[in-house]
Design a protein around this motif. Structure first.
Motif, PDB file in Angstrom:
ATOM      1  N   LEU A 259       0.808  -1.218   0.000  1.00 31.67           N
ATOM      2  CA  LEU A 259       0.000   0.000   0.000  1.00 31.67           C
ATOM      3  C   LEU A 259       0.840   1.266   0.000  1.00 31.67           C
ATOM      4  N   ASP A 260       2.176   1.110   0.181  1.00 29.73           N
ATOM      5  CA  ASP A 260       3.041   2.295   0.182  1.00 29.73           C
ATOM      6  C   ASP A 260       3.640   2.561  -1.200  1.00 29.73           C
ATOM      7  N   ARG A 261       3.090   1.958  -2.245  1.00 31.40           N
ATOM      8  CA  ARG A 261       3.574   2.231  -3.591  1.00 31.40           C
ATOM      9  C   ARG A 261       3.287   3.692  -3.936  1.00 31.40           C
ATOM     10  N   PRO A 262       4.247   4.383  -4.556  1.00 27.69           N
ATOM     11  CA  PRO A 262       4.015   5.772  -4.950  1.00 27.69           C
ATOM     12  C   PRO A 262       2.896   5.862  -5.989  1.00 27.69           C
ATOM     13  N   PRO A 263       2.190   6.988  -6.024  1.00 22.07           N
ATOM     14  CA  PRO A 263       1.114   7.141  -7.023  1.00 22.07           C
ATOM     15  C   PRO A 263       1.615   7.009  -8.451  1.00 22.07           C
ATOM     16  N   ILE A 264       2.805   7.523  -8.700  1.00 25.61           N
ATOM     17  CA  ILE A 264       3.418   7.441 -10.028  1.00 25.61           C
ATOM     18  C   ILE A 264       4.799   6.824  -9.872  1.00 25.61           C
ATOM     19  N   LEU A 265       5.066   5.768 -10.606  1.00 25.10           N
ATOM     20  CA  LEU A 265       6.320   5.040 -10.456  1.00 25.10           C
ATOM     21  C   LEU A 265       7.407   5.600 -11.370  1.00 25.10           C
ATOM     22  N   GLU A 266       8.628   5.560 -10.860  1.00 19.17           N
ATOM     23  CA  GLU A 266       9.795   5.976 -11.627  1.00 19.17           C
ATOM     24  C   GLU A 266      10.881   4.923 -11.478  1.00 19.17           C
ATOM     25  N   ASN A 267      11.825   4.925 -12.417  1.00 21.01           N
ATOM     26  CA  ASN A 267      12.942   3.989 -12.309  1.00 21.01           C
ATOM     27  C   ASN A 267      14.271   4.707 -12.411  1.00 21.01           C
TER      28      ASN A 267
END
Length: 412
Positions: A259-267
Motif C-alpha cells: 500500500l506504500d507504492r508511490p502514485p506514479i512510479l519511476e525507475n
C-alpha cells in the motif's frame, strides 16, 4: 513409537500440521500397493486437495467416494497399503482423515514405517488405478519382498473416531528421530479413509552425495525450510522450495500489493523501479554450504512478478535462529553478505545467476530472499556444495577454504 492420544484424536490441530506433507502426490508421494481398491483407489489418500463429497454420484461398484475405500471383507486378514514418501526424512506427525466416511470408516488403524535404501528396493509391478478390483497374487508376491510386516510401528493399533469434515481428523504426533522412506497404513479390518497426511521435514543422506555435483541446498526435499517472511497473502514462501516445477501461481510465493507504492512510479538509470518498500523471506538451508548458482523462476506470474530481487546469506547457530524468529528477523545488516545484488526480473521466466559466493568464499546456513516491491515467484533454487564435502571438490580453486561455526544444527 507414537506419543498418540488415547482416543486417537486431539481436541485442537497440533503444530506439526504446519510442516510439509511428505506423502502428498504434489511432493512426489506414490502408492506402491493396496490390498483392495473396490470402491475407491488408494491414490486418493495422497491427493493434495481436501476431500469432497458428491451426494448423488455413484459408480458401477457403488457410492463415489473421495478417499481409499475397500470392500466389506469376507476373507481372513485386513486391508493395508504402502506409500513411498515423496520427501524422505523425519516424521513429526500423522493426520488420518475420515471425512465423509461416517458408517464406512475402519474401526481401527495402525501405521508402520521403514527406511529403505534406493538401490536395494525390490521391483514391483506398475500399479494401475482400477476401482472395483483387488491386488492380484502376483502383486502380493512382489510386495512380500518388502517384508512390510516387520516394519517399525509409529502408531500402534488405535481406534479411529469419525465426525463431520471439520472434526474428522485423527492426529498422531511422532517422537522418532529416524529417517523414513516408506509408510504402511493398516486398517482393521476394512473400510474407508479420505486422506493420509504425513507431516515432517526432509532429510538427505549427505554421506551418499557426489562431491563433484552441485545440489539444491534450500529444497524442502532435503530439509530446507522458510523460517520467517514479511507477507504471504496468496502463497507461502515454502512453495518456492517445493519439489519439481510449479504447477500454477498457487504453487508459488505471492504477496499482497504494497500500500506504500508511490502514485506514479519511476525507475533509475538501470531500469530498476525506485520504491520505498519490499517483501522478504528467510530460509534455513538443508545443510550449511557454499552456494554457486541461483535460479529464480517467475513462471505463471505474468502480470504480478516482482520488479527486482536480491539474495543475501549469513551463518547462524540454532540459538541465533530462534532469537531472530522472536525478533522477526531484525538481524544487523552487517551479518548479511550479498549472494546476488539487486537484479531486474522478468515475468514468466526462469532466471539463472552465478552467486557471489565464489568471490566471498563463505559457507552460509541461512539466506534472505528480497523482492521489490511485491509480487510472486514460483521457484527458488540455490545450487552449491555442502560444507562437509567442499574440500573434496576438484581443485580448480585451490585457495577456497570453508568453515562453520560451532553450535549449528542442520535439522532442528
Amino acid at each position: 513409537m507414537a506419543d498418540s492420544p488415547r482416543e486417537g484424536k486431539l481436541a485442537r490441530a497440533p503444530a506439526f500440521i504446519q510442516l510439509t506433507d511428505m506423502a502428498c502426490e504434489s511432493m512426489g508421494g506414490q502408492i506402491l500397493f493396496a490390498t483392495d481398491d473396490f470402491f475407491a483407489p488408494a491414490e486418493n489418500l495422497i491427493k493434495s486437495d481436501s476431500p469432497s463429497f458428491k451426494e448423488h454420484e455413484y459408480t458401477e461398484f457403488g457410492k463415489w467416494m473421495d478417499g481409499w475405500q475397500t470392500r466389506r471383507k469376507r476373507i481372513p486378514g485386513h486391508d493395508w497399503c504402502i506409500v513411498r514418501l515423496g520427501i524422505q526424512g523425519i516424521i513429526r506427525g500423522f493426520d488420518v482423515d475420515v471425512s465423509y466416511f461416517v458408517g464406512d470408516h475402519p474401526p481401527r488403524m495402525s501405521i508402520q514405517a521403514a527406511c529403505l535404501e534406493e538401490d536395494k528396493q525390490p521391483e514391483i509391478p506398475q500399479r494401475a488405478l482400477r476401482t472395483g478390483a483387488g491386488a492380484t497374487p502376483e502383486e502380493f508376491e512382489a510386495i512380500a519382498e518388502f517384508k512390510s510386516d516387520d516394519w517399525d510401528y509409529l502408531v500402534p493399533m488405535t481406534e479411529l473416531k469419525p465426525g463431520k469434515p471439520d472434526s474428522s481428523h485423527n492426529y498422531f504426533p511422532i517422537n522418532s528421530q529416524q529417517r523414513w522412506t516408506h509408510i504402511r497404513l493398516n486398517i482393521y479390518p476394512d473400510g474407508g479413509i479420505a486422506r493420509l497426511r504425513v507431516y515432517g521435514t526432509g532429510q538427505k543422506d549427505w554421506a551418499m552425495t557426489d562431491p563433484k555435483e552441485p545440489l539444491d541446498l534450500v529444497t524442502i526435499a532435503y530439509g530446507g525450510a522458510c523460517v520467517g517472511f514479511s507477507n504471504a497473502h496468496f502463497g507461502h514462501p515454502n512453495n518456492m522450495i517445493g519439489v519439481g516445477q510449479a504447477k500454477s501461481m498457487a504453487d508459488g510465493w505471492e504477496t499482497a500489493r504494497r500500500l506504500d507504492r508511490p502514485p506514479i512510479l519511476e525507475n533509475d538509470e538501470n531500469g530498476i523501479l525506485l520504491l520505498p518498500g519490499c517483501e522478504w523471506a528467510v530460509f534455513r538451508l538443508a545443510h550449511p554450504g557454499v552456494i554457486t548458482q541461483i535460479e529464480i523462476d517467475t513462471k505463471y506470474f505474468k502480470g504480478n512478478s516482482p520488479d527486482s530481487c536480491k539474495l543475501d546469506g549469513c551463518i547462524l547457530t540454532a540459538q541465533e535462529e530462534e532469537d531472530m524468529i522472536r525478533q522477526k528477523w531484525d538481524l544487523p545488516s552487517h551479518r548479511w553478505k550479498p549472494l546476488l545484488p539487486v537484479t531486474k526480473l522478468s515475468p514468466d521466466e526462469s532466471h539463472l545467476f552465478d552467486s557471489l559466493t565464489l568471490e566471498l568464499q563463505d559457507v552460509i546456513t541461512h539466506v534472505r530472499f528480497t523482492i521489490t516491491p511485491d509480487g510472486g515467484v514460483s521457484r527458488l533454487r540455490l545450487k552449491g556444495f555442502p560444507s562437509s564435502i567442499c574440500l573434496l571438490r576438484p581443485r580448480e580453486r585451490p585457495m577456497m577454504r570453508f568453515s562453520v561455526k560451532l553450535g549449528f544444527k542442520a535439522n532442528l
